[in-house]
Design a protein around this motif. Structure first.
Motif, PDB file in Angstrom:
ATOM      1  N   MET A 135       5.490  26.084  18.983  1.00 62.95           N
ATOM      2  CA  MET A 135       5.290  26.766  17.512  1.00 62.95           C
ATOM      3  C   MET A 135       6.321  28.189  17.699  1.00 62.95           C
ATOM      4  SD  MET A 135       1.270  26.921  16.970  1.00 62.95           S
ATOM      5  CE  MET A 135       1.410  27.885  15.483  1.00 62.95           C
ATOM      6  N   SER A 136       6.975  28.332  16.490  1.00 64.47           N
ATOM      7  CA  SER A 136       7.832  29.687  16.400  1.00 64.47           C
ATOM      8  C   SER A 136       7.032  30.926  16.367  1.00 64.47           C
ATOM      9  CB  SER A 136       8.625  29.505  14.860  1.00 64.47           C
ATOM     10  OG  SER A 136       9.071  30.656  14.728  1.00 64.47           O
ATOM     11  N   PRO A 137       7.523  31.838  17.160  1.00 61.97           N
ATOM     12  CA  PRO A 137       7.092  33.281  17.117  1.00 61.97           C
ATOM     13  C   PRO A 137       7.371  33.964  15.774  1.00 61.97           C
ATOM     14  CG  PRO A 137       9.017  33.125  18.340  1.00 61.97           C
ATOM     15  CD  PRO A 137       8.743  31.914  17.836  1.00 61.97           C
ATOM     16  N   VAL A 138       7.910  33.321  14.824  1.00 60.86           N
ATOM     17  CA  VAL A 138       7.972  33.999  13.418  1.00 60.86           C
ATOM     18  C   VAL A 138       7.343  33.111  12.457  1.00 60.86           C
ATOM     19  CG1 VAL A 138       9.574  34.758  11.702  1.00 60.86           C
ATOM     20  CG2 VAL A 138      10.072  35.153  14.083  1.00 60.86           C
ATOM     21  N   VAL A 139       6.375  33.686  12.025  1.00 61.39           N
ATOM     22  CA  VAL A 139       5.442  32.861  10.773  1.00 61.39           C
ATOM     23  C   VAL A 139       6.129  33.077   9.358  1.00 61.39           C
ATOM     24  CG1 VAL A 139       3.336  32.443   9.744  1.00 61.39           C
ATOM     25  CG2 VAL A 139       3.351  33.008  12.271  1.00 61.39           C
ATOM     26  N   LEU A 140       6.633  32.186   8.639  1.00 54.77           N
ATOM     27  CA  LEU A 140       7.229  32.316   7.441  1.00 54.77           C
ATOM     28  C   LEU A 140       6.304  32.063   6.347  1.00 54.77           C
ATOM     29  CD1 LEU A 140      10.917  30.914   7.932  1.00 54.77           C
ATOM     30  CD2 LEU A 140      10.215  33.044   8.275  1.00 54.77           C
ATOM     31  N   THR A 141       5.890  33.029   5.470  1.00 55.23           N
ATOM     32  CA  THR A 141       5.008  32.689   4.271  1.00 55.23           C
ATOM     33  C   THR A 141       5.640  32.950   2.917  1.00 55.23           C
ATOM     34  OG1 THR A 141       3.334  33.331   5.838  1.00 55.23           O
ATOM     35  CG2 THR A 141       2.782  33.070   3.351  1.00 55.23           C
ATOM     36  N   ARG A 142       5.570  32.077   1.971  1.00 51.57           N
ATOM     37  CA  ARG A 142       6.094  32.394   0.824  1.00 51.57           C
ATOM     38  C   ARG A 142       4.774  32.867  -0.084  1.00 51.57           C
ATOM     39  NH1 ARG A 142      10.202  29.741  -2.468  1.00 51.57           N
ATOM     40  NH2 ARG A 142      10.230  30.891  -4.568  1.00 51.57           N
ATOM     41  N   GLN A 143       4.958  33.993  -0.659  1.00 49.94           N
ATOM     42  CA  GLN A 143       4.089  34.673  -1.550  1.00 49.94           C
ATOM     43  C   GLN A 143       4.852  34.866  -3.006  1.00 49.94           C
ATOM     44  OE1 GLN A 143       1.859  37.241   2.216  1.00 49.94           O
ATOM     45  NE2 GLN A 143       1.998  38.088   0.207  1.00 49.94           N
ATOM     46  N   GLY A 144       4.596  34.187  -3.716  1.00 50.91           N
ATOM     47  CA  GLY A 144       5.372  34.154  -5.110  1.00 50.91           C
ATOM     48  C   GLY A 144       6.836  34.177  -4.773  1.00 50.91           C
ATOM     49  N   PRO A 145       7.353  35.115  -5.459  1.00 51.65           N
ATOM     50  CA  PRO A 145       9.015  35.235  -5.312  1.00 51.65           C
ATOM     51  C   PRO A 145       9.455  35.887  -3.872  1.00 51.65           C
ATOM     52  CG  PRO A 145       8.124  37.011  -6.557  1.00 51.65           C
ATOM     53  CD  PRO A 145       7.010  36.142  -6.238  1.00 51.65           C
ATOM     54  N   ASP A 194      14.048  33.432  20.614  1.00 50.90           N
ATOM     55  CA  ASP A 194      13.026  32.641  19.712  1.00 50.90           C
ATOM     56  C   ASP A 194      12.882  33.281  18.378  1.00 50.90           C
ATOM     57  OD1 ASP A 194      11.546  34.171  21.129  1.00 50.90           O
ATOM     58  OD2 ASP A 194      10.112  32.806  21.719  1.00 50.90           O
ATOM     59  N   VAL A 195      12.437  34.710  18.589  1.00 54.20           N
ATOM     60  CA  VAL A 195      12.149  35.441  17.409  1.00 54.20           C
ATOM     61  C   VAL A 195      13.489  35.678  16.654  1.00 54.20           C
ATOM     62  CG1 VAL A 195      11.798  37.843  16.417  1.00 54.20           C
ATOM     63  CG2 VAL A 195      10.555  36.762  18.348  1.00 54.20           C
ATOM     64  N   MET A 196      14.872  35.788  17.186  1.00 59.25           N
ATOM     65  CA  MET A 196      15.984  35.792  16.452  1.00 59.25           C
ATOM     66  C   MET A 196      16.201  34.566  15.679  1.00 59.25           C
ATOM     67  SD  MET A 196      18.649  37.576  19.077  1.00 59.25           S
ATOM     68  CE  MET A 196      18.127  38.461  20.320  1.00 59.25           C
ATOM     69  N   ALA A 197      16.054  33.430  16.112  1.00 57.10           N
ATOM     70  CA  ALA A 197      16.017  32.014  15.554  1.00 57.10           C
ATOM     71  C   ALA A 197      15.184  32.144  14.316  1.00 57.10           C
ATOM     72  CB  ALA A 197      15.695  31.120  16.397  1.00 57.10           C
ATOM     73  N   GLY A 198      13.725  32.535  14.635  1.00 58.04           N
ATOM     74  CA  GLY A 198      13.072  32.426  13.430  1.00 58.04           C
ATOM     75  C   GLY A 198      13.488  33.442  12.123  1.00 58.04           C
ATOM     76  N   LEU A 199      13.978  34.625  12.583  1.00 61.91           N
ATOM     77  CA  LEU A 199      14.456  35.617  11.436  1.00 61.91           C
ATOM     78  C   LEU A 199      15.956  35.053  10.903  1.00 61.91           C
ATOM     79  CD1 LEU A 199      13.741  38.910  13.323  1.00 61.91           C
ATOM     80  CD2 LEU A 199      12.556  37.691  11.552  1.00 61.91           C
ATOM     81  N   GLU A 200      16.469  34.345  11.597  1.00 58.09           N
ATOM     82  CA  GLU A 200      17.486  33.469  10.862  1.00 58.09           C
ATOM     83  C   GLU A 200      17.230  32.779   9.928  1.00 58.09           C
ATOM     84  OE1 GLU A 200      20.533  34.498  15.007  1.00 58.09           O
ATOM     85  OE2 GLU A 200      19.579  32.495  14.561  1.00 58.09           O
ATOM     86  N   GLU A 201      16.270  31.881  10.292  1.00 54.90           N
ATOM     87  CA  GLU A 201      15.794  30.877   9.113  1.00 54.90           C
ATOM     88  C   GLU A 201      15.104  31.802   8.160  1.00 54.90           C
ATOM     89  OE1 GLU A 201      11.966  27.447   9.062  1.00 54.90           O
ATOM     90  OE2 GLU A 201      12.554  28.247  10.977  1.00 54.90           O
ATOM     91  N   TRP A 202      14.484  32.827   8.260  1.00 58.21           N
ATOM     92  CA  TRP A 202      14.006  33.521   7.089  1.00 58.21           C
ATOM     93  C   TRP A 202      15.146  34.069   6.279  1.00 58.21           C
ATOM     94  CZ3 TRP A 202      14.458  39.310   7.859  1.00 58.21           C
ATOM     95  CH2 TRP A 202      13.773  40.050   6.802  1.00 58.21           C
ATOM     96  N   LEU A 203      16.114  34.474   6.907  1.00 52.99           N
ATOM     97  CA  LEU A 203      17.440  34.956   6.123  1.00 52.99           C
ATOM     98  C   LEU A 203      17.902  33.825   5.261  1.00 52.99           C
ATOM     99  CD1 LEU A 203      19.043  37.333   8.689  1.00 52.99           C
ATOM    100  CD2 LEU A 203      18.132  38.093   6.466  1.00 52.99           C
ATOM    101  N   ALA A 204      17.950  32.818   5.826  1.00 46.48           N
ATOM    102  CA  ALA A 204      18.476  31.534   5.406  1.00 46.48           C
ATOM    103  C   ALA A 204      17.789  31.048   3.852  1.00 46.48           C
ATOM    104  CB  ALA A 204      18.614  30.299   6.231  1.00 46.48           C
ATOM    105  N   GLY A 205      16.470  31.395   4.165  1.00 42.15           N
ATOM    106  CA  GLY A 205      15.676  31.236   2.973  1.00 42.15           C
ATOM    107  C   GLY A 205      16.176  31.866   1.509  1.00 42.15           C
ATOM    108  N   ALA A 206      16.886  33.078   1.646  1.00 43.73           N
ATOM    109  CA  ALA A 206      17.227  33.518   0.509  1.00 43.73           C
ATOM    110  C   ALA A 206      18.433  32.744  -0.330  1.00 43.73           C
ATOM    111  CB  ALA A 206      18.068  34.874   0.968  1.00 43.73           C
ATOM    112  N   ALA A 207      18.737  31.439   0.250  1.00 41.37           N
ATOM    113  CA  ALA A 207      19.475  30.723  -0.527  1.00 41.37           C
ATOM    114  C   ALA A 207      18.702  29.839  -1.550  1.00 41.37           C
ATOM    115  CB  ALA A 207      19.952  29.731   0.462  1.00 41.37           C
TER     116      ALA A 207
END
Length: 241
Positions: free
Chosen positions: A1-11, A29-42
């Motif tokens: 499991m990723s040590p970074v939990v991504l959650t969509r709360q509305g916008p 592993d945290v950096m990877a999770g935060l990179e995925e978070w940033l990619a979510g802005a697309a």
């Protein structure tokens, strides 16, 4: 499991660092999770990015266990440090506003993640500080560049050189965080703030980010990296001075 939990709360897309047993230390592993978070802005439906932590820490800093384990492999250590520096700069350049919901301790690399965000809101129990010097280290992910922009040169020098920590209230007085709220109200308060930002014209927000974000320089980042490289090299051999 990723040590970074991504959650969509509305916008808003929230990233919660979930390594409470390690102070939410920022490893690969945290950096990877935060990179995925940033990619979510697309995603055009994502108008705000929010960063927070689990438990009593926002982020206690870089994962020193991982970094120390790389001391015998200089290229790997350099790649680890460069990745963290790149992550901070990517947060600063995010296409949408970023908010740090500072739920607890933000030290070292955690402070640098806080500084990377456009807005920081702190829980009353939060504590912040650079703390590199307390561990016999120097910054590598932007404290020396971003802290003076946030609190002014004099206050930044004091925090960097002494290794002291500030309460949430002192951080607000110094301008490091925009406001302090009760611990139990942090998530709801930031969620409301994110909603207000998301309701604004997105094109205007993008342009406002361009003029509102403090200006740093590649030279300042290069100076920090050179100093860190020198310090790491010195740790690998006896000091001669």
């Amino acid at each position: 499991m990723s040590p970074v939990v991504l959650t969509r709360q509305g916008p808003a897309l929230w990233a919660r660092i979930d390594r409470a047993g390690r102070g939410n230390a920022c490893g690969s592993d945290v950096m990877a999770g935060l990179e995925e978070w940033l990619a979510g802005a697309a995603d055009p439906g994502v108008r705000v990015l929010v960063l927070t932590g689990t438990g009593r820490s926002f982020c206690a800093g870089a994962d020193l266990t991982e970094a120390t384990g790389l001391l015998g492999d200089p290229p790997a250590l350099r790649a680890f440090l460069d990745r963290g520096r790149r992550l901070v700069r990517q947060i600063r350049a995010a296409a949408v506003p970023t908010i740090a919901a500072v739920n607890g301790a933000a030290f070292g690399g955690g402070l640098e993640l806080l500084l990377a965000c456009d807005i920081a809101v702190a829980a009353g129990s939060a504590r912040v500080g650079d703390r590199h010097i307390a561990a016999g280290q120097v910054p590598g992910w932007g404290s020396s560049v971003l802290l003076p922009l946030a609190v002014g040169p004099a206050a930044a020098r004091r925090l960097l050189i002494t290794g002291e920590t500030w309460t949430a209230q002192e951080a607000a007085r110094r301008g490091l965080v925009s406001e302090v709220v009760a611990d139990a109200e942090l998530t709801g308060h930031v969620d409301t703030l994110a909603g207000r930002i998301a309701a604004l014209d997105p094109a205007a927000v993008r342009r406002m980010l361009r003029v509102a974000r403090p200006v740093d320089t590649d030279a300042a980042w290069a100076r920090e990296r050179e100093t860190l490289d020198e310090h790491v090299a010195a740790q690998a051999r006896p000091e001669t001075e």
